[in-house]
Design a protein around this motif. Structure first.
Motif, PDB file in Angstrom:
ATOM      1  N   ILE A 299       0.809  -1.206   0.000  1.00 14.75           N
ATOM      2  CA  ILE A 299       0.000   0.000   0.000  1.00 14.75           C
ATOM      3  C   ILE A 299       0.848   1.264   0.000  1.00 14.75           C
ATOM      4  O   ILE A 299       0.617   2.193  -0.786  1.00 14.75           O
ATOM      5  N   VAL A 300       1.830   1.321   0.868  1.00  9.96           N
ATOM      6  CA  VAL A 300       2.624   2.529   1.036  1.00  9.96           C
ATOM      7  C   VAL A 300       3.427   2.866  -0.214  1.00  9.96           C
ATOM      8  O   VAL A 300       3.585   4.034  -0.574  1.00  9.96           O
ATOM      9  N   SER A 301       3.923   1.870  -0.892  1.00 13.00           N
ATOM     10  CA  SER A 301       4.788   2.104  -2.037  1.00 13.00           C
ATOM     11  C   SER A 301       4.039   2.479  -3.309  1.00 13.00           C
ATOM     12  O   SER A 301       4.615   3.112  -4.192  1.00 13.00           O
TER      13      SER A 301
ATOM     14  N   GLY B 279       5.953   9.564  -5.100  1.00 21.64           N
ATOM     15  CA  GLY B 279       7.285  10.055  -5.384  1.00 21.64           C
ATOM     16  C   GLY B 279       8.023  10.624  -4.191  1.00 21.64           C
ATOM     17  O   GLY B 279       9.200  10.981  -4.304  1.00 21.64           O
ATOM     18  N   GLY B 280       7.344  10.743  -3.052  1.00 19.25           N
ATOM     19  CA  GLY B 280       7.991  11.218  -1.843  1.00 19.25           C
ATOM     20  C   GLY B 280       7.765  12.678  -1.510  1.00 19.25           C
ATOM     21  O   GLY B 280       8.275  13.161  -0.497  1.00 19.25           O
ATOM     22  N   SER B 281       7.013  13.391  -2.338  1.00 22.26           N
ATOM     23  CA  SER B 281       6.702  14.777  -2.024  1.00 22.26           C
ATOM     24  C   SER B 281       5.744  14.834  -0.846  1.00 22.26           C
ATOM     25  O   SER B 281       4.872  13.983  -0.702  1.00 22.26           O
ATOM     26  N   THR B 282       5.891  15.847  -0.011  1.00 20.89           N
ATOM     27  CA  THR B 282       5.068  15.976   1.180  1.00 20.89           C
ATOM     28  C   THR B 282       4.329  17.300   1.197  1.00 20.89           C
ATOM     29  O   THR B 282       4.746  18.279   0.571  1.00 20.89           O
TER      30      THR B 282
ATOM     31  N   THR C 162       6.297  16.052  10.695  1.00 22.48           N
ATOM     32  CA  THR C 162       6.986  15.510   9.537  1.00 22.48           C
ATOM     33  C   THR C 162       6.427  14.138   9.197  1.00 22.48           C
ATOM     34  O   THR C 162       6.415  13.246  10.043  1.00 22.48           O
ATOM     35  N   ILE C 163       5.961  13.975   7.963  1.00 21.46           N
ATOM     36  CA  ILE C 163       5.492  12.677   7.502  1.00 21.46           C
ATOM     37  C   ILE C 163       6.618  11.992   6.736  1.00 21.46           C
ATOM     38  O   ILE C 163       7.363  12.633   5.991  1.00 21.46           O
ATOM     39  N   SER C 164       6.742  10.699   6.931  1.00 20.90           N
ATOM     40  CA  SER C 164       7.752   9.928   6.225  1.00 20.90           C
ATOM     41  C   SER C 164       7.236   8.514   6.014  1.00 20.90           C
ATOM     42  O   SER C 164       6.186   8.142   6.540  1.00 20.90           O
ATOM     43  N   ARG C 165       7.961   7.742   5.255  1.00 19.20           N
ATOM     44  CA  ARG C 165       7.554   6.361   5.010  1.00 19.20           C
ATOM     45  C   ARG C 165       8.763   5.461   4.893  1.00 19.20           C
ATOM     46  O   ARG C 165       9.862   5.894   4.541  1.00 19.20           O
ATOM     47  N   ASP C 166       8.545   4.203   5.188  1.00 16.82           N
ATOM     48  CA  ASP C 166       9.542   3.167   5.009  1.00 16.82           C
ATOM     49  C   ASP C 166       8.863   2.110   4.156  1.00 16.82           C
ATOM     50  O   ASP C 166       8.083   1.303   4.660  1.00 16.82           O
ATOM     51  N   THR C 167       9.142   2.132   2.869  1.00 20.22           N
ATOM     52  CA  THR C 167       8.454   1.223   1.959  1.00 20.22           C
ATOM     53  C   THR C 167       8.806  -0.238   2.226  1.00 20.22           C
ATOM     54  O   THR C 167       7.975  -1.121   2.018  1.00 20.22           O
TER      55      THR C 167
END
Length: 115
Positions: A28-30, A54-57, A68-73
Protein backbone atom coordinates in the motif's frame (compact mmCIF):
# COMPACT_ATOMS: atom_id res chain seq x y z
CA UNK A 1 -7.52 -7.28 2.55
CA UNK A 2 -6.35 -3.72 3.06
CA UNK A 3 -5.51 -2.96 6.67
CA UNK A 4 -4.08 0.20 8.18
CA UNK A 5 -3.17 0.06 11.86
CA UNK A 6 -2.19 3.20 13.73
CA UNK A 7 -0.11 3.26 16.89
CA UNK A 8 2.10 5.54 18.95
CA UNK A 9 -0.44 7.89 20.46
CA UNK A 10 -0.55 8.84 24.08
CA UNK A 11 -0.53 11.65 26.60
CA UNK A 12 2.15 14.28 26.25
CA UNK A 13 2.81 17.71 27.71
CA UNK A 14 2.63 20.80 25.55
CA UNK A 15 5.93 21.26 23.78
CA UNK A 16 6.62 17.55 23.75
CA UNK A 17 6.94 15.11 20.86
CA UNK A 18 5.41 11.86 19.65
CA UNK A 19 5.92 9.62 16.66
CA UNK A 20 2.91 7.88 15.19
CA UNK A 21 3.18 4.77 13.06
CA UNK A 22 0.83 3.34 10.45
CA UNK A 23 1.43 -0.27 9.56
CA UNK A 24 -0.10 -1.09 6.19
CA UNK A 25 -0.86 -4.35 4.45
CA UNK A 26 0.72 -5.46 1.20
CA UNK A 27 2.45 -2.77 -0.82
CA UNK A 28 0.00 0.00 0.00
CA UNK A 29 2.62 2.53 1.04
CA UNK A 30 4.79 2.10 -2.04
CA UNK A 31 2.04 2.35 -4.64
CA UNK A 32 -0.30 4.93 -3.12
CA UNK A 33 -0.13 8.44 -1.83
CA UNK A 34 -0.72 8.31 1.91
CA UNK A 35 -1.98 10.74 4.48
CA UNK A 36 -2.36 11.32 8.18
CA UNK A 37 -5.69 12.72 9.30
CA UNK A 38 -7.11 13.79 12.62
CA UNK A 39 -10.53 14.30 14.09
CA UNK A 40 -11.81 15.95 17.25
CA UNK A 41 -15.42 15.61 18.42
CA UNK A 42 -17.45 18.36 16.81
CA UNK A 43 -14.96 18.94 14.02
CA UNK A 44 -14.55 17.57 10.53
CA UNK A 45 -11.77 15.12 9.90
CA UNK A 46 -8.86 17.01 8.40
CA UNK A 47 -5.78 16.08 6.45
CA UNK A 48 -2.71 16.80 8.56
CA UNK A 49 0.04 15.62 6.25
CA UNK A 50 0.37 13.79 2.96
CA UNK A 51 3.12 12.01 1.07
CA UNK A 52 3.01 11.07 -2.60
CA UNK A 53 4.33 7.97 -4.29
CA UNK A 54 7.29 10.05 -5.38
CA UNK A 55 7.99 11.22 -1.84
CA UNK A 56 6.70 14.78 -2.02
CA UNK A 57 5.07 15.98 1.18
CA UNK A 58 2.48 18.54 2.13
CA UNK A 59 1.12 19.75 5.46
CA UNK A 60 -1.79 21.58 6.92
CA UNK A 61 -0.84 25.14 7.80
CA UNK A 62 -1.57 24.48 11.46
CA UNK A 63 1.18 21.85 11.70
CA UNK A 64 3.69 23.05 9.14
CA UNK A 65 7.14 23.26 10.64
CA UNK A 66 6.20 21.02 13.56
CA UNK A 67 5.11 17.72 11.98
CA UNK A 68 6.99 15.51 9.54
CA UNK A 69 5.49 12.68 7.50
CA UNK A 70 7.75 9.93 6.23
CA UNK A 71 7.55 6.36 5.01
CA UNK A 72 9.54 3.17 5.01
CA UNK A 73 8.45 1.22 1.96
CA UNK A 74 10.41 -1.87 3.01
CA UNK A 75 8.37 -2.01 6.20
CA UNK A 76 5.22 -0.77 4.47
CA UNK A 77 4.87 1.81 7.22
CA UNK A 78 4.08 5.52 7.31
CA UNK A 79 5.19 7.73 10.18
CA UNK A 80 4.19 11.07 11.57
CA UNK A 81 6.73 12.80 13.78
CA UNK A 82 5.06 15.48 15.86
CA UNK A 83 7.17 18.09 17.61
CA UNK A 84 6.27 21.14 19.66
CA UNK A 85 2.85 19.71 20.38
CA UNK A 86 0.04 22.03 21.38
CA UNK A 87 -3.23 21.31 23.20
CA UNK A 88 -5.10 22.01 19.97
CA UNK A 89 -3.32 19.03 18.41
CA UNK A 90 -5.38 16.77 20.68
CA UNK A 91 -7.36 14.42 18.44
CA UNK A 92 -7.69 10.90 17.17
CA UNK A 93 -5.15 10.43 14.41
CA UNK A 94 -5.79 8.16 11.44
CA UNK A 95 -3.87 7.10 8.40
CA UNK A 96 -5.38 6.37 5.02
CA UNK A 97 -4.71 6.72 1.35
CA UNK A 98 -4.78 10.23 -0.02
CA UNK A 99 -7.39 10.84 -1.28
CA UNK A 100 -8.91 8.73 1.47
CA UNK A 101 -11.07 5.67 0.93
CA UNK A 102 -13.96 5.22 3.31
CA UNK A 103 -13.46 1.48 3.70
CA UNK A 104 -9.90 1.93 4.91
CA UNK A 105 -10.52 3.95 8.09
CA UNK A 106 -9.26 2.12 11.16
CA UNK A 107 -9.50 2.76 14.87
CA UNK A 108 -6.94 5.53 14.91
CA UNK A 109 -4.68 6.42 17.80
CA UNK A 110 -5.48 8.99 20.45
CA UNK A 111 -3.13 11.91 20.98
CA UNK A 112 -3.76 14.07 24.02
CA UNK A 113 -1.67 17.15 24.69
CA UNK A 114 -1.92 18.70 28.13
CA UNK A 115 -1.31 22.37 28.78
Amino acid sequence: QVQLVESGGGLVQAGGSLRLSCAASGTIVSINSMGWYRQTPGKQRELVAGITVGGSTNYAESVKGRFTISRDTAKNTVYLRMNSLKPEDTAVYYCNLHPSRSAYWGQGTQVTVSS
